[in-house]
Design a protein around this motif. Structure first.
Motif, PDB file in Angstrom:
ATOM      1  N   GLN A 331      99.708  28.308  20.857  1.00 27.61           N
ATOM      2  CA  GLN A 331      98.550  28.622  21.681  1.00 27.61           C
ATOM      3  C   GLN A 331      97.686  29.646  20.958  1.00 27.61           C
ATOM      4  OE1 GLN A 331      97.636  27.049  24.454  1.00 27.61           O
ATOM      5  NE2 GLN A 331      99.472  25.743  24.239  1.00 27.61           N
ATOM      6  N   PRO A 332      96.769  29.186  20.107  1.00 28.22           N
ATOM      7  CA  PRO A 332      95.905  30.108  19.355  1.00 28.22           C
ATOM      8  C   PRO A 332      95.112  31.021  20.290  1.00 28.22           C
ATOM      9  CG  PRO A 332      95.718  27.873  18.535  1.00 28.22           C
ATOM     10  CD  PRO A 332      96.479  27.788  19.810  1.00 28.22           C
ATOM     11  N   GLN A 333      94.927  32.248  19.839  1.00 24.38           N
ATOM     12  CA  GLN A 333      94.224  33.229  20.644  1.00 24.38           C
ATOM     13  C   GLN A 333      92.705  33.132  20.513  1.00 24.38           C
ATOM     14  OE1 GLN A 333      95.973  35.208  22.783  1.00 24.38           O
ATOM     15  NE2 GLN A 333      97.680  33.936  22.067  1.00 24.38           N
ATOM     16  N   VAL A 334      92.246  32.800  19.308  1.00 21.34           N
ATOM     17  CA  VAL A 334      90.805  32.809  19.088  1.00 21.34           C
ATOM     18  C   VAL A 334      90.451  31.887  17.926  1.00 21.34           C
ATOM     19  CG1 VAL A 334      90.956  34.802  17.524  1.00 21.34           C
ATOM     20  CG2 VAL A 334      88.804  34.343  18.763  1.00 21.34           C
ATOM     21  N   TYR A 335      89.224  31.322  17.984  1.00 22.61           N
ATOM     22  CA  TYR A 335      88.682  30.501  16.904  1.00 22.61           C
ATOM     23  C   TYR A 335      87.506  31.242  16.273  1.00 22.61           C
ATOM     24  CZ  TYR A 335      90.959  26.489  19.256  1.00 22.61           C
ATOM     25  OH  TYR A 335      91.853  25.634  19.850  1.00 22.61           O
ATOM     26  N   TYR A 336      87.382  31.104  14.939  1.00 25.05           N
ATOM     27  CA  TYR A 336      86.234  31.664  14.239  1.00 25.05           C
ATOM     28  C   TYR A 336      85.630  30.603  13.321  1.00 25.05           C
ATOM     29  CZ  TYR A 336      88.072  36.276  15.515  1.00 25.05           C
ATOM     30  OH  TYR A 336      88.527  37.372  16.214  1.00 25.05           O
ATOM     31  N   SER A 339      84.748  29.599   6.153  1.00 26.58           N
ATOM     32  CA  SER A 339      84.399  28.846   4.948  1.00 26.58           C
ATOM     33  C   SER A 339      85.711  28.456   4.281  1.00 26.58           C
ATOM     34  CB  SER A 339      83.561  29.718   4.005  1.00 26.58           C
ATOM     35  OG  SER A 339      84.390  30.686   3.379  1.00 26.58           O
ATOM     36  N   PRO A 340      85.658  27.733   3.165  1.00 31.50           N
ATOM     37  CA  PRO A 340      86.915  27.395   2.481  1.00 31.50           C
ATOM     38  C   PRO A 340      87.729  28.613   2.047  1.00 31.50           C
ATOM     39  CG  PRO A 340      85.152  25.974   1.714  1.00 31.50           C
ATOM     40  CD  PRO A 340      84.513  27.000   2.572  1.00 31.50           C
ATOM     41  N   PHE A 341      87.097  29.813   2.036  1.00 27.10           N
ATOM     42  CA  PHE A 341      87.823  31.020   1.634  1.00 27.10           C
ATOM     43  C   PHE A 341      88.637  31.609   2.786  1.00 27.10           C
ATOM     44  CE2 PHE A 341      84.147  30.716  -1.191  1.00 27.10           C
ATOM     45  CZ  PHE A 341      84.797  30.705  -2.424  1.00 27.10           C
ATOM     46  N   GLY A 342      88.376  31.178   4.031  1.00 25.08           N
ATOM     47  CA  GLY A 342      89.232  31.554   5.140  1.00 25.08           C
ATOM     48  C   GLY A 342      88.884  32.833   5.859  1.00 25.08           C
ATOM     49  N   GLU A 343      87.688  33.383   5.630  1.00 24.12           N
ATOM     50  CA  GLU A 343      87.335  34.618   6.318  1.00 24.12           C
ATOM     51  C   GLU A 343      86.998  34.349   7.784  1.00 24.12           C
ATOM     52  OE1 GLU A 343      83.436  32.861   5.151  1.00 24.12           O
ATOM     53  OE2 GLU A 343      85.429  33.032   4.274  1.00 24.12           O
ATOM     54  N   SER A 344      87.070  35.388   8.614  1.00 26.31           N
ATOM     55  CA  SER A 344      86.719  35.266  10.025  1.00 26.31           C
ATOM     56  C   SER A 344      85.226  35.492  10.182  1.00 26.31           C
ATOM     57  CB  SER A 344      87.488  36.293  10.859  1.00 26.31           C
ATOM     58  OG  SER A 344      88.883  36.066  10.770  1.00 26.31           O
ATOM     59  N   GLY A 345      84.523  34.461  10.614  1.00 20.82           N
ATOM     60  CA  GLY A 345      83.094  34.573  10.838  1.00 20.82           C
ATOM     61  C   GLY A 345      82.785  34.760  12.308  1.00 20.82           C
ATOM     62  N   ARG A 346      81.755  34.077  12.772  1.00 20.76           N
ATOM     63  CA  ARG A 346      81.351  34.199  14.174  1.00 20.76           C
ATOM     64  C   ARG A 346      82.401  33.581  15.086  1.00 20.76           C
ATOM     65  NH1 ARG A 346      78.430  30.570  17.072  1.00 20.76           N
ATOM     66  NH2 ARG A 346      77.853  29.461  15.144  1.00 20.76           N
ATOM     67  N   LYS A 347      82.691  34.261  16.179  1.00 24.44           N
ATOM     68  CA  LYS A 347      83.664  33.757  17.145  1.00 24.44           C
ATOM     69  C   LYS A 347      83.129  32.502  17.826  1.00 24.44           C
ATOM     70  CE  LYS A 347      86.440  35.187  21.125  1.00 24.44           C
ATOM     71  NZ  LYS A 347      86.727  36.301  22.074  1.00 24.44           N
ATOM     72  N   ILE A 348      84.018  31.550  18.054  1.00 20.08           N
ATOM     73  CA  ILE A 348      83.626  30.278  18.663  1.00 20.08           C
ATOM     74  C   ILE A 348      84.154  30.208  20.084  1.00 20.08           C
ATOM     75  CG2 ILE A 348      83.930  27.766  18.562  1.00 20.08           C
ATOM     76  CD1 ILE A 348      84.136  27.970  15.579  1.00 20.08           C
ATOM     77  N   GLU A 349      83.256  29.897  20.985  1.00 15.44           N
ATOM     78  CA  GLU A 349      83.674  29.689  22.374  1.00 15.44           C
ATOM     79  C   GLU A 349      84.198  28.265  22.526  1.00 15.44           C
ATOM     80  OE1 GLU A 349      83.802  32.100  24.455  1.00 15.44           O
ATOM     81  OE2 GLU A 349      82.811  33.535  23.100  1.00 15.44           O
ATOM     82  N   LYS A 350      85.105  28.061  23.436  1.00 10.93           N
ATOM     83  CA  LYS A 350      85.719  26.736  23.662  1.00 10.93           C
ATOM     84  C   LYS A 350      85.196  26.148  24.967  1.00 10.93           C
ATOM     85  CE  LYS A 350      89.749  28.756  23.324  1.00 10.93           C
ATOM     86  NZ  LYS A 350      91.206  29.003  23.289  1.00 10.93           N
ATOM     87  N   PRO A 351      84.863  24.838  25.013  1.00 10.06           N
ATOM     88  CA  PRO A 351      84.749  23.913  23.878  1.00 10.06           C
ATOM     89  C   PRO A 351      83.497  24.203  23.055  1.00 10.06           C
ATOM     90  CG  PRO A 351      84.014  22.830  25.865  1.00 10.06           C
ATOM     91  CD  PRO A 351      84.508  24.182  26.288  1.00 10.06           C
ATOM     92  N   PHE A 352      83.395  23.611  21.873  1.00 11.37           N
ATOM     93  CA  PHE A 352      82.266  23.846  20.991  1.00 11.37           C
ATOM     94  C   PHE A 352      81.669  22.509  20.570  1.00 11.37           C
ATOM     95  CE2 PHE A 352      86.185  23.813  18.632  1.00 11.37           C
ATOM     96  CZ  PHE A 352      85.930  22.985  17.553  1.00 11.37           C
ATOM     97  N   SER A 357      77.551  13.672  12.422  1.00 11.14           N
ATOM     98  CA  SER A 357      77.857  13.772  10.994  1.00 11.14           C
ATOM     99  C   SER A 357      78.007  15.219  10.531  1.00 11.14           C
ATOM    100  CB  SER A 357      76.782  13.067  10.145  1.00 11.14           C
ATOM    101  OG  SER A 357      76.727  11.694  10.466  1.00 11.14           O
ATOM    102  N   GLY A 358      78.352  16.101  11.464  1.00  9.21           N
ATOM    103  CA  GLY A 358      78.494  17.512  11.142  1.00  9.21           C
ATOM    104  C   GLY A 358      79.909  17.877  10.719  1.00  9.21           C
ATOM    105  N   ILE A 359      80.015  18.998  10.004  1.00  5.51           N
ATOM    106  CA  ILE A 359      81.295  19.504   9.515  1.00  5.51           C
ATOM    107  C   ILE A 359      81.452  20.946   9.986  1.00  5.51           C
ATOM    108  CG2 ILE A 359      82.748  19.869   7.484  1.00  5.51           C
ATOM    109  CD1 ILE A 359      80.653  18.098   5.986  1.00  5.51           C
ATOM    110  N   VAL A 360      82.622  21.289  10.465  1.00  5.83           N
ATOM    111  CA  VAL A 360      82.912  22.652  10.887  1.00  5.83           C
ATOM    112  C   VAL A 360      84.268  23.049  10.317  1.00  5.83           C
ATOM    113  CG1 VAL A 360      83.450  24.162  12.838  1.00  5.83           C
ATOM    114  CG2 VAL A 360      81.552  22.569  13.003  1.00  5.83           C
ATOM    115  N   THR A 361      84.304  24.236   9.708  1.00  3.40           N
ATOM    116  CA  THR A 361      85.567  24.801   9.263  1.00  3.40           C
ATOM    117  C   THR A 361      85.936  25.941  10.203  1.00  3.40           C
ATOM    118  OG1 THR A 361      85.122  24.259   6.947  1.00  3.40           O
ATOM    119  CG2 THR A 361      86.804  25.913   7.371  1.00  3.40           C
ATOM    120  N   LEU A 362      87.116  25.845  10.811  1.00  2.00           N
ATOM    121  CA  LEU A 362      87.567  26.836  11.786  1.00  2.00           C
ATOM    122  C   LEU A 362      88.701  27.664  11.211  1.00  2.00           C
ATOM    123  CD1 LEU A 362      87.881  24.653  15.019  1.00  2.00           C
ATOM    124  CD2 LEU A 362      85.877  25.894  14.219  1.00  2.00           C
ATOM    125  N   ARG A 363      88.679  28.928  11.529  1.00  2.00           N
ATOM    126  CA  ARG A 363      89.864  29.786  11.308  1.00  2.00           C
ATOM    127  C   ARG A 363      90.492  29.986  12.678  1.00  2.00           C
ATOM    128  NH1 ARG A 363      92.033  34.187   7.996  1.00  2.00           N
ATOM    129  NH2 ARG A 363      93.124  35.609   9.405  1.00  2.00           N
TER     130      ARG A 363
END
Length: 366
Positions: A331-336, A339-352, A357-363
């Protein structure tokens, strides 16, 4: 058992020869191999009444053509063929087509049907001679889909030749990621080319030295898989000697679905690997599920700091997708955003939302 059920009530002669060539059938398909060329001269799918092969120019699916030199004016076909049954059973049926072919020591083509799967498998094995002079090898796929639109799989999208190309784009041949599809409003077919990423549309155009750079291609549903050439004279070996295998799969359908085409392409290029397991071991549950089905997972790996996971999601659909990830035990606590480097960017609200044809990388932090 599964095989027993398949064999009940099924015609045992699912691969047979006759005056017009050899026939191969199962519950999904009927196809015929031309006795002179070894190509597929007829392909019928149970959900489509129309024969999918265009025979008007004497071509067939998986038809061999060899160009000696650079000019494609008179491409050579293979010689006489020998057709025999390779597999004949309730699950797998296949025909083996052997032939002498120009530029080759031998040409071996297998056409295979698997009961329960709505696809045709093709395995071409070319034992190439060592030839230094310019040459090219092409495999024809003439489809008969009136008014059909060609769509080509790109790295993260789909494009239609002519319509979606920038001015000056190459039209002598096209690069495909995994598949090419031809569809009209009522039906179509998806072709995967696992080992040959170049196709030509309508005719053999070889290279620009012989044909010139094409500024326009005429509408056509004939594809040529451009499997070999030695026209590129810089940093390439001058000959193509040896045994090479080219694999294809054909999947007819009633309506073009970009998600199904993408999944089919991935399945053929990255097949599941069966391994033995303990019969008493409980099945492993999926880590998570994704909704809607148009969104697929293309990458999953741990983050570099070991505190989370990186998920790359791709919306194969033609409309925005409101994405939900349903986890099994974790049960993940949060999504961010990441990028391919794995840093935490902007927090993502669920659902998103992922655009078409879009691509999203989530941490995902656990």
């Amino acid at each position: 058992c599964f095989l027993c059920k398949l064999s009940q009530g099924i015609n045992k002669k699912r691969a047979a020869g006759g005056e017009n060539g050899f026939e191969l059938t199962n519950s999904h398909f009927y196809l015929r191999i031309d006795k002179n060329t070894g190509a597929i001269s007829s392909l019928k799918y149970k959900k489509i009444k129309h024969d999918l092969v265009d025979r008007r120019k004497g071509l067939g699916l998986n038809d061999y053509f060899y160009v000696s030199g650079r000019k494609p004016d008179e491409p050579q076909r293979n010689g006489s063929v020998r057709i025999r049954i390779k597999e004949q059973g309730p699950l797998v049926n296949s025909l083996l087509i052997e032939a002498e072919a120009p530029g080759c020591r031998s040409l071996l083509r297998e056409v295979r049907l698997i009961e329960g799967l709505d696809r045709v498998d093709i395995i071409d094995t070319i034992d190439k001679k060592k030839i230094i002079k310019p040459e090219g090898v092409h495999i024809a796929f003439p489809f008969d889909i009136p008014g059909g639109v060609i769509r080509i799989d790109a790295a993260w999208g789909i494009f239609r030749p002519e319509l979606d190309q920038l001015p000056g784009s190459c039209k002598n041949y096209f690069s495909i990621q995994r598949w090419v599809d031809i569809s009209n409003r009522d039906y179509g077919v998806t072709l995967t080319a696992v080992d040959a990423p170049l196709i030509e549309i309508g005719t053999i155009t070889t290279d620009a030295i012989a044909a010139g750079w094409l500024e326009h291609i005429e509408p056509s549903q004939t594809l040529y898989s451009y499997v070999m050439n030695n026209y590129w004279e810089t940093n390439y070996k001058a000959s193509q000697e040896g045994i090479t295998v080219f694999r294809y799969a054909l999947k007819p359908h009633r309506e073009f679905d970009p998600t199904e085409a993408k999944r089919f392409g991935i399945e053929q290029n990255q097949p599941l690997i069966a391994v033995p397991v303990d019969h008493d071991s409980p099945p492993l549950p999926a880590l998570f599920g994704i909704e809607p089905a148009a969104v697929i997972l293309t990458s999953l790996k741990p983050s570099r700091d070991g505190k989370g996971m990186l998920l790359r999601l791709f919306n194969t659909g033609e409309t925005p997708a409101h994405v939900k990830i349903k986890w099994a035990k974790l049960q993940p606590q949060v999504y961010y955003h990441s990028s391919p480097f794995g840093e935490s960017g902007r927090k993502i609200e669920k659902p998103f939302v992922i655009p078409a044809s879009g691509i999203v990388t989530l941490r995902v932090e656990l």
